[in-house]
Scaffold this active site. Structure first.
Site: not given
Ligand SMILES: O=C(O)c1ccccc1N[C@@H]1O[C@H](COP(=O)(O)O)[C@@H](O)[C@H]1O
Length: 219
Positions: A8, A131
């Site tokens: 992502c 998450d």
């Molecule tokens: O990635 C981002 O900036 C984000 C912003 C707003 C909502 C979700 C976002 N990312 C998602 O968050 C999780 C966890 O990410 P991490 O690996 O802990 O950084 C993942 O599902 C992203 O899709």
């Protein structure tokens, strides 16, 4: 069943190419201006063209209105809409009907009580993404690089595919999948050298590690 891998927050052609070449199943684009991974509609359009059906394109939005979603549909033509805000069950149903794309609803998890929303969302979404719940003062509801207690999902009985995210890394994803039995993993911060800056070597390492856990996945 093979573990699904979503990378992502891709925002450059180079790192998108790395994710595609390394075999990502889903590539995520963040349409949320406060995020360091936010992409404009123009960039989303350009990156979307580059995917060429080699992976599913996921549009990540946070409490987006219909006009915003319309623009994203036009620019990216996503295969999946990831709803990462406080969208209600009714709003999720509405978005799925209006935009005609599978919806993945993010559910923030900090305690067992957070799972009470599941029956409602499971009735309208196509997939659930668990998450870590962001702190109240966070600038965004995800992409913070922090894990949640995976044991909260240990006895989960969910009749819907689900993925897990939050603080995943090449080193801990096997443990997360073993405990949660998730069918997919989603990562952003864990494959970055700085917020919003994807590291090609970490992307490759994460996908390699995910492929090695194949036999652990059940959903
Ligand atoms: O990635 C981002 O900036 C984000 C912003 C707003 C909502 C979700 C976002 N990312 C998602 O968050 C999780 C966890 O990410 P991490 O690996 O802990 O950084 C993942 O599902 C992203 O899709």
């Amino acid at each position: 069943m093979s573990l699904l891998v979503k990378i992502c927050g891709l925002s450059t052609r180079e790192t998108l190419q790395t994710a595609l070449d390394a075999g990502a199943d889903m590539v995520g684009f963040v349409f949320f201006p406060p995020s360091p991974r936010h992409v404009s509609l123009e960039t989303g359009r350009d990156l979307g063209r580059q995917v060429k059906k080699r992976a599913l394109k996921v549009a990540l939005t946070v409490d987006a209105d219909d006009a915003t979603l319309d623009n994203i549909m036009d620019a990216l033509s996503p295969d999946i809409l990831q709803l990462h805000g406080q969208e209600s069950v009714a709003r999720v149903r509405d978005i799925k009907q209006k935009f005609g794309r599978p919806v993945m609803k993010a559910v923030p998890v900090a305690s067992a009580g957070d799972l009470a929303v599941l029956p409602g969302y499971a009735a309208v979404a196509d997939r659930i993404l668990f998450d870590a719940r962001a702190p109240k003062d966070a600038t965004r509801p995800g992409g913070l690089g922090t894990p949640f207690d995976w044991h909260l999902l240990e006895n989960l009985a969910l009749d819907l595919p689900y993925m897990v995210s939050g603080g995943l890394q090449p080193q801990n994803l096997a443990e997360a999948v073993r405990i949660t039995r998730a069918g997919g993993v989603d990562i952003s911060s864990g494959v970055e050298s700085a917020p919003g800056v994807k590291d090609p070597e970490l992307i490759k390492a994460f996908i390699r590690a995910a492929r090695a856990t194949r036999e652990l996945s059940v959903r």
